[in-house]
Design a protein around this motif. Structure first.
Motif, short mmCIF file in Angstrom:
data_model
loop_
_atom_site.label_atom_id
_atom_site.label_comp_id
_atom_site.label_asym_id
_atom_site.label_seq_id
_atom_site.Cartn_x
_atom_site.Cartn_y
_atom_site.Cartn_z
N GLY A 88 0.82 -1.20 0.00
CA GLY A 88 0.00 0.00 0.00
C GLY A 88 0.86 1.25 0.00
O GLY A 88 2.05 1.21 -0.34
N GLY A 89 0.26 2.37 0.42
CA GLY A 89 0.91 3.67 0.35
C GLY A 89 2.26 3.73 1.03
O GLY A 89 3.25 4.22 0.47
N MET A 90 2.33 3.22 2.25
CA MET A 90 3.55 3.37 3.04
C MET A 90 4.72 2.56 2.51
O MET A 90 5.89 2.89 2.73
CB MET A 90 3.25 2.95 4.49
N ASP A 127 1.04 -9.33 -1.11
CA ASP A 127 -0.15 -8.59 -0.68
C ASP A 127 -1.33 -9.54 -0.79
O ASP A 127 -1.37 -10.38 -1.70
CB ASP A 127 -0.37 -7.33 -1.56
N ILE A 128 -2.28 -9.40 0.14
CA ILE A 128 -3.47 -10.27 0.05
C ILE A 128 -4.21 -9.99 -1.26
O ILE A 128 -4.91 -10.85 -1.77
CB ILE A 128 -4.43 -10.13 1.26
N PHE A 166 -2.23 -5.65 -6.19
CA PHE A 166 -1.48 -4.56 -5.55
C PHE A 166 0.02 -4.84 -5.62
O PHE A 166 0.83 -3.94 -5.85
CB PHE A 166 -1.90 -4.38 -4.08
N VAL A 191 4.77 -4.09 6.14
CA VAL A 191 4.14 -2.79 5.89
C VAL A 191 2.65 -3.00 5.65
O VAL A 191 2.01 -2.30 4.88
CB VAL A 191 4.81 -2.05 4.70
N THR A 192 2.12 -4.04 6.29
CA THR A 192 0.68 -4.31 6.20
C THR A 192 -0.06 -3.45 7.22
O THR A 192 0.55 -2.67 7.96
CB THR A 192 0.39 -5.80 6.49
N SER A 242 -2.71 -6.95 10.86
CA SER A 242 -1.95 -8.09 10.32
C SER A 242 -0.55 -8.19 10.90
O SER A 242 0.17 -9.15 10.60
CB SER A 242 -1.80 -7.96 8.80
N HIS A 243 -0.12 -7.21 11.69
CA HIS A 243 1.29 -7.19 12.11
C HIS A 243 1.70 -8.43 12.90
O HIS A 243 2.79 -8.96 12.70
CB HIS A 243 1.60 -5.91 12.91
N GLU A 257 6.39 -1.80 10.25
CA GLU A 257 5.78 -0.48 10.49
C GLU A 257 5.20 -0.46 11.90
O GLU A 257 4.92 -1.48 12.49
CB GLU A 257 4.68 -0.21 9.46
N LYS A 258 5.06 0.73 12.45
CA LYS A 258 4.35 0.85 13.70
C LYS A 258 2.85 0.60 13.43
O LYS A 258 2.43 0.82 12.29
CB LYS A 258 4.59 2.24 14.34
N ASN A 277 9.83 6.52 13.08
CA ASN A 277 10.54 7.50 12.26
C ASN A 277 10.73 8.85 12.94
O ASN A 277 11.66 9.58 12.64
CB ASN A 277 9.81 7.69 10.92
N1 NAD Z 1 5.39 5.60 10.48
C1 NAD Z 1 4.49 6.40 9.97
O1 NAD Z 1 4.59 7.62 10.05
C2 NAD Z 1 3.33 5.81 9.26
C3 NAD Z 1 2.52 6.58 8.42
C4 NAD Z 1 1.46 5.95 7.75
C5 NAD Z 1 1.21 4.58 7.94
N2 NAD Z 1 2.02 3.88 8.80
C6 NAD Z 1 1.78 2.45 9.05
O2 NAD Z 1 2.12 1.71 7.89
C7 NAD Z 1 1.31 0.53 7.81
C8 NAD Z 1 0.66 0.47 6.43
O3 NAD Z 1 -0.08 1.64 6.20
P1 NAD Z 1 -0.54 2.08 4.71
O4 NAD Z 1 -0.94 3.51 4.84
O5 NAD Z 1 0.47 1.67 3.70
O6 NAD Z 1 -1.85 1.17 4.55
P2 NAD Z 1 -2.51 0.67 3.17
O7 NAD Z 1 -3.88 0.23 3.53
O8 NAD Z 1 -2.30 1.68 2.08
O9 NAD Z 1 -1.62 -0.61 2.75
C9 NAD Z 1 -1.63 -1.81 3.45
C10 NAD Z 1 -1.50 -2.95 2.45
O10 NAD Z 1 -1.35 -4.18 3.20
C11 NAD Z 1 -2.12 -5.18 2.53
N3 NAD Z 1 -2.38 -6.25 3.49
C12 NAD Z 1 -3.29 -6.25 4.51
N4 NAD Z 1 -3.20 -7.41 5.21
C13 NAD Z 1 -2.22 -8.14 4.62
C14 NAD Z 1 -1.66 -9.41 4.89
N5 NAD Z 1 -2.08 -10.18 5.89
N6 NAD Z 1 -0.68 -9.86 4.07
C15 NAD Z 1 -0.22 -9.10 3.05
N7 NAD Z 1 -0.72 -7.88 2.75
C16 NAD Z 1 -1.70 -7.40 3.54
C17 NAD Z 1 -3.34 -4.45 2.02
O11 NAD Z 1 -3.98 -5.15 0.98
C18 NAD Z 1 -2.73 -3.13 1.56
O12 NAD Z 1 -2.31 -3.18 0.21
C19 NAD Z 1 0.33 0.63 8.98
O13 NAD Z 1 0.80 -0.15 10.05
C20 NAD Z 1 0.35 2.11 9.36
O14 NAD Z 1 0.09 2.33 10.73
C21 NAD Z 1 3.05 4.46 9.43
#
Ligand code: NAD
Length: 349
Positions: A13-15, A36-37, A41, A74-75, A79-80, A97-98, A126
């Motif tokens: 995903g985004g992060m 990714d599930i 993606f 980075v899920t 899921s962590h 990721e946190k 971070n």
């Molecule tokens: N450190 C920071 O400043 C910061 C900022 C934003 C997000 N985050 C963290 O980053 C993590 C991801 O956030 P995001 O914004 O990318 O979320 P997102 O929803 O954009 O991406 C998450 C991805 O994980 C996939 N996923 C979910 N469960 C899964 C599994 N069991 N196996 C494989 N893939 C799986 C989803 O399909 C999705 O594509 C979160 O833990 C969020 O808290 C941290």
């Protein structure tokens, strides 16, 4: 340089962009697979980054088929635990990721698995990797204001996220406060002992759950850490780094979360008999001169890789991050019970 780390990235995903970009510029690291599930993606990310690795929906299969030795988790938070435990049980170190996990029981279990398997598990915090907070830490550690008695962090912002945060029961404490709590531990070098928390949702809030919290932590050095946080405050926003006031025996350190911190301390010379003492301002040197290359995610990832290479625990290893997570869950528990909660109650071996 030979490749030392074969990485499976779980969650595309985004992060994950920041994680993949960082790994791709390391000559000792190869991205072996994207997971990714939603397979599309992972495929889309592979194309976007110009990678030629395999893609999977299952982490265990990805590790087995590629012989990876490191997993980026980075899920989503839910899921962590599953991703981290699967990775470590398959002989991989984990950079996650946190937050470490979504419940305190899961955090406790991740620490146990890391101990049992001997694997490294480090968490992205971070906001520790910032020249200004490092300067503040040095200012305190060098005794500029004497022994610390009080740490105050104000966090007042009004983000209109939309989406899942607007519907969460405790969006501020669960999604954001981990950063500020972890920052407080870095700044003071102290760990939490107890917390009293009052969580609420003031009038005008656009969140369903509680977007405001006041916490009073007793810390292991005898100081008190007071967190006043809000995600539903319009006007006069603080920095996302929070706004800090730290009082010690002989002075006060201030960091507005934007510019460099400074201190005001009792002036040298005879101050006896003065109702209010004279003060002098102390402007510390910025501690890290070339921070731009090593701040935020790249800074934390660089430390994780360095620790792994040196065979030591990273600064944000799960065994350390456990204390920051306990602050979050103890605060939630205190708000629920309406009483002070001891941190040790939650951190079971
Ligand atoms: N450190 C920071 O400043 C910061 C900022 C934003 C997000 N985050 C963290 O980053 C993590 C991801 O956030 P995001 O914004 O990318 O979320 P997102 O929803 O954009 O991406 C998450 C991805 O994980 C996939 N996923 C979910 N469960 C899964 C599994 N069991 N196996 C494989 N893939 C799986 C989803 O399909 C999705 O594509 C979160 O833990 C969020 O808290 C941290």
């Amino acid at each position: 340089m030979s490749v030392n780390y074969k990485v499976v990235v779980a969650g595309c995903g985004g992060m994950s962009n920041a994680w993949i970009d960082y790994a791709m510029q390391r000559p000792d690291t190869e991205i072996a697979a994207l997971v990714d599930i939603k397979l599309e993606f992972a495929e889309r990310m592979r194309e976007k980054k110009g990678l030629s690795c395999q893609v999977f929906t299952d982490l265990a299969e990805a590790i087995e088929q590629t012989g990876a030795n490191l997993v980026f988790d980075v899920t989503i938070p839910a899921s962590h635990f599953q991703i981290s435990s699967t990775a470590m049980k398959h002989g991989c170190s984990v950079f996650s990721e946190k937050p470490l996990a979504e419940t305190m029981d899961e955090c406790n279990e991740i620490v146990r698995i890391a101990e049992r398997t001997g694997m490294s598990h480090a968490v992205m915090q971070n906001r520790r990797y910032d020249a200004r907070i490092r300067t503040l830490r040095e200012l305190i550690a060098s005794g500029t204001i004497g022994k610390v008695g009080f740490v105050g962090a104000d966090f007042f912002l009004g983000p209109h996220f939309g989406g899942f945060r607007d519907a969460m029961a405790s969006p501020l404490l669960l999604d954001m406060a981990i950063h500020t709590f972890d920052q407080a531990r870095l700044i003071t070098g102290a760990d939490p002992v107890s917390v009293y928390c009052h969580e609420f949702n003031p009038t005008g809030s656009w969140y369903e759950g509680n977007a405001f919290a006041i916490c009073i932590f007793e810390m292991s050095d005898g100081s008190v850490f007071n967190y006043r946080g809000s995600w539903c405050s319009e006007g006069a926003p603080t920095s996302w780094e929070a706004q800090w006031r730290i009082t010690g025996e002989t002075g006060t350190a201030i960091w507005d979360g934007h510019s460099l911190p400074y201190a005001e301390v009792v002036a040298p010379g005879d101050q006896e008999g003065k109702f209010i003492r004279d003060y002098v301002r102390v402007d510390p040197e910025q501690r890290v001169s070339d921070e731009s290359a090593l701040s935020g995610h790249p800074g934390c990832l660089a430390e994780m890789f360095q620790a792994l290479g040196e065979g030591r625990l990273a600064e944000t290893d799960c065994r350390d991050n456990w204390y920051s997570m306990a602050m979050v869950f103890a605060a939630l528990e205190s708000a629920k019970r309406g009483e002070k909660v001891m941190i040790a109650e939650l951190m079971r071996d």
